[in-house]
Design a protein around this motif. Structure first.
Motif, PDB file in Angstrom:
ATOM      1  N   GLU B  95      51.128  46.939  11.523  1.00 57.82           N
ATOM      2  CA  GLU B  95      52.058  47.839  12.220  1.00 57.82           C
ATOM      3  C   GLU B  95      51.996  47.655  13.733  1.00 57.82           C
ATOM      4  N   GLU B  96      50.789  47.492  14.259  1.00 61.50           N
ATOM      5  CA  GLU B  96      50.632  47.542  15.714  1.00 61.50           C
ATOM      6  C   GLU B  96      50.697  46.169  16.389  1.00 61.50           C
ATOM      7  N   THR B  97      50.292  45.116  15.662  1.00 58.25           N
ATOM      8  CA  THR B  97      50.313  43.786  16.294  1.00 58.25           C
ATOM      9  C   THR B  97      51.281  42.831  15.614  1.00 58.25           C
ATOM     10  N   GLY B  98      51.800  43.185  14.421  1.00 63.15           N
ATOM     11  CA  GLY B  98      52.695  42.278  13.698  1.00 63.15           C
ATOM     12  C   GLY B  98      51.965  41.128  13.012  1.00 63.15           C
ATOM     13  N   HIS B  99      50.638  41.209  12.919  1.00 62.61           N
ATOM     14  CA  HIS B  99      49.842  40.171  12.268  1.00 62.61           C
ATOM     15  C   HIS B  99      49.001  40.768  11.146  1.00 62.61           C
ATOM     16  N   ARG B 100      48.708  39.935  10.136  1.00 63.15           N
ATOM     17  CA  ARG B 100      47.667  40.273   9.176  1.00 63.15           C
ATOM     18  C   ARG B 100      46.463  39.386   9.449  1.00 63.15           C
ATOM     19  N   ALA B 101      45.309  39.809   8.971  1.00 67.06           N
ATOM     20  CA  ALA B 101      44.075  39.031   9.152  1.00 67.06           C
ATOM     21  C   ALA B 101      43.544  38.630   7.788  1.00 67.06           C
ATOM     22  N   ALA B 102      43.059  37.392   7.677  1.00 64.25           N
ATOM     23  CA  ALA B 102      42.426  36.942   6.431  1.00 64.25           C
ATOM     24  C   ALA B 102      40.952  37.319   6.402  1.00 64.25           C
ATOM     25  N   SER B 103      40.396  37.668   7.584  1.00 67.00           N
ATOM     26  CA  SER B 103      38.961  37.977   7.655  1.00 67.00           C
ATOM     27  C   SER B 103      38.725  39.243   8.482  1.00 67.00           C
ATOM     28  N   PHE B 104      37.976  40.171   7.906  1.00 62.64           N
ATOM     29  CA  PHE B 104      37.554  41.370   8.637  1.00 62.64           C
ATOM     30  C   PHE B 104      36.028  41.426   8.646  1.00 62.64           C
ATOM     31  N   VAL B 105      35.439  41.677   9.814  1.00 63.30           N
ATOM     32  CA  VAL B 105      33.989  41.868   9.929  1.00 63.30           C
ATOM     33  C   VAL B 105      33.737  43.297  10.402  1.00 63.30           C
ATOM     34  N   ASP B 106      32.909  44.024   9.681  1.00 62.81           N
ATOM     35  CA  ASP B 106      32.581  45.410  10.008  1.00 62.81           C
ATOM     36  C   ASP B 106      31.690  45.446  11.253  1.00 62.81           C
ATOM     37  N   LEU B 107      32.159  46.109  12.313  1.00 61.49           N
ATOM     38  CA  LEU B 107      31.382  46.217  13.556  1.00 61.49           C
ATOM     39  C   LEU B 107      30.736  47.598  13.713  1.00 61.49           C
ATOM     40  N   GLY B 108      30.621  48.323  12.604  1.00 64.30           N
ATOM     41  CA  GLY B 108      29.965  49.627  12.690  1.00 64.30           C
ATOM     42  C   GLY B 108      30.943  50.742  13.025  1.00 64.30           C
ATOM     43  N   GLN B 109      30.385  51.953  13.135  1.00 65.70           N
ATOM     44  CA  GLN B 109      31.225  53.132  13.314  1.00 65.70           C
ATOM     45  C   GLN B 109      30.871  53.869  14.598  1.00 65.70           C
ATOM     46  N   ILE B 110      31.802  54.670  15.081  1.00 63.91           N
ATOM     47  CA  ILE B 110      31.536  55.548  16.225  1.00 63.91           C
ATOM     48  C   ILE B 110      32.198  56.907  16.009  1.00 63.91           C
ATOM     49  N   TRP B 111      31.560  57.929  16.609  1.00 63.70           N
ATOM     50  CA  TRP B 111      32.192  59.236  16.776  1.00 63.70           C
ATOM     51  C   TRP B 111      32.735  59.290  18.200  1.00 63.70           C
ATOM     52  N   PRO B 112      34.047  59.366  18.384  1.00 64.04           N
ATOM     53  CA  PRO B 112      34.567  59.386  19.757  1.00 64.04           C
ATOM     54  C   PRO B 112      34.247  60.680  20.511  1.00 64.04           C
ATOM     55  N   ALA B 113      34.178  61.812  19.804  1.00 57.28           N
ATOM     56  CA  ALA B 113      34.031  63.094  20.517  1.00 57.28           C
ATOM     57  C   ALA B 113      33.287  64.109  19.656  1.00 57.28           C
ATOM     58  N   PRO B 114      32.004  63.842  19.326  1.00 59.16           N
ATOM     59  CA  PRO B 114      31.292  64.688  18.358  1.00 59.16           C
ATOM     60  C   PRO B 114      31.016  66.101  18.856  1.00 59.16           C
ATOM     61  N   GLY B 115      31.227  66.367  20.144  1.00 63.02           N
ATOM     62  CA  GLY B 115      31.043  67.723  20.649  1.00 63.02           C
ATOM     63  C   GLY B 115      32.058  68.704  20.084  1.00 63.02           C
ATOM     64  N   GLY B 116      33.225  68.198  19.682  1.00 62.08           N
ATOM     65  CA  GLY B 116      34.246  69.127  19.202  1.00 62.08           C
ATOM     66  C   GLY B 116      35.119  68.595  18.093  1.00 62.08           C
ATOM     67  N   SER B 117      34.742  67.440  17.513  1.00 58.53           N
ATOM     68  CA  SER B 117      35.604  66.803  16.514  1.00 58.53           C
ATOM     69  C   SER B 117      34.742  66.031  15.528  1.00 58.53           C
ATOM     70  N   ASP B 118      35.157  66.021  14.261  1.00 59.51           N
ATOM     71  CA  ASP B 118      34.404  65.238  13.276  1.00 59.51           C
ATOM     72  C   ASP B 118      35.008  63.846  13.073  1.00 59.51           C
ATOM     73  N   GLU B 119      35.903  63.431  13.971  1.00 58.18           N
ATOM     74  CA  GLU B 119      36.521  62.105  13.822  1.00 58.18           C
ATOM     75  C   GLU B 119      35.467  60.995  13.813  1.00 58.18           C
ATOM     76  N   LEU B 120      35.578  60.117  12.823  1.00 57.47           N
ATOM     77  CA  LEU B 120      34.722  58.941  12.703  1.00 57.47           C
ATOM     78  C   LEU B 120      35.630  57.720  12.735  1.00 57.47           C
ATOM     79  N   MET B 121      35.275  56.726  13.560  1.00 57.45           N
ATOM     80  CA  MET B 121      36.064  55.496  13.647  1.00 57.45           C
ATOM     81  C   MET B 121      35.258  54.334  13.082  1.00 57.45           C
ATOM     82  N   THR B 122      35.908  53.473  12.287  1.00 59.22           N
ATOM     83  CA  THR B 122      35.284  52.238  11.829  1.00 59.22           C
ATOM     84  C   THR B 122      35.933  51.075  12.574  1.00 59.22           C
TER      85      THR B 122
END
Lengths: 182, 182
Positions: B95-122
């Motif tokens: 959707e955002e770049t118009g490309h698909r990828a044949a390979s994905f490597v997991d770079l870990g997760q982050i909480w962008p704003a754990p003081g007030g949000s439970d959002e988790l990003m992979t």
């Protein structure tokens, strides 16, 4: 697709931040609401002390209600609306670690969640630490832990540390220290 | 100080995330409200292609309403509630770049704003890119820009790039590439 935005209305105001909501109306008549967090900004501290065995960093183990777990993170704190960054940094450092710093180095700024919030964080490397505590906020559960900086760099790279501001603060500090040593 | 928490009540629900508010009542009778963002999580993509002059990264220039400015950031997108991470990553990349990828490597997760949000990003490193666009969201204003990866690393270190997820994704990718080359 083109759309029109309504004036924002505040649906909740918690004092330190608030949620404003606006309505988007699209050309085909559909509409939806969009929420924007309005936030006064925050400081992030990287408190470091040089020891006989190398740099140590003061980290926090802090219980985060939003996650319902205790996480490892850098000290940080919300600004009062309009407060200057440096006094806020010194206050939060004393409240959260019980130390003041004689030296602050600006490590730049980050937006933690620009998709839905205008929060801006300023990061500071804080050195020349001496004990000088202030009372902590009454809803915080915090434990200060001194850790070897090299270990924390490794944890931030690998994903073992997940708090985004902490990962950024640790990386920029590592770059700053390696450039200072040249 | 000890306090009691009320049951949370939802004060706004935008579909992709909502705001829950609870009341804290302290031992001395004072009380205040605390807001917690409930969020389904998000993916962050680091789309990279190897060229004759080295690694290039696909970045976005995206207008962010919360900031009222266009910022430089990595492609990213909110999960549907309960969606698996990898299908979400492929969809958002298309959707955002118009490309698909044949390979994905997991770079870990982050909480962008754990003081007030439970959002988790992979975070995912996405390589072996081929054109395969999906329609973009109708309220997004996005331009894809291919940039030398080394330049983006420098901008993330120096503070010229302020988006937190982007700084983390760029750093972890730099570490991953340097370890792959060993």
């Amino acid at each position: 697709m083109a759309f029109e935005r309504s004036a924002p209305r505040t649906v909740w105001d918690g004092g330190s931040w608030r949620l404003d909501v606006e309505t988007l109306t699209f050309g085909d008549g559909r509409s939806r609401e969009r929420g924007i967090i309005r936030h006064p900004g925050a400081v992030v501290l990287v408190p470091m002390q040089e020891t006989a065995v190398g740099w140590q960093i003061l980290m926090l183990r802090q219980y985060r209600h939003a996650l319902d777990q205790t996480i490892l993170e850098l000290p940080a704190g919300t600004r009062h609306w309009g407060e200057d960054w440096l006094p806020c940094a010194q206050r939060e450092l004393r409240e959260e670690t019980g130390h003041r710093a004689a030296s602050f180095v600006d490590l730049g700024q980050i937006w933690p969640a620009p998709g839905g919030s205008d929060e801006l964080m300023t990061l500071f490397l804080a050195t020349d630490l001496t004990p000088d505590p202030l009372p902590a906020d009454d809803d915080e559960q915090i434990e200060v832990v001194a850790m070897p900086f090299a270990d924390v760099v490794q944890m931030a790279q690998s994903g073992q540390i997940r708090d985004a501001k902490t990962v950024v603060g640790v990386w920029r500090t590592a770059v700053y220290l390696s450039e200072s040593e040249k």
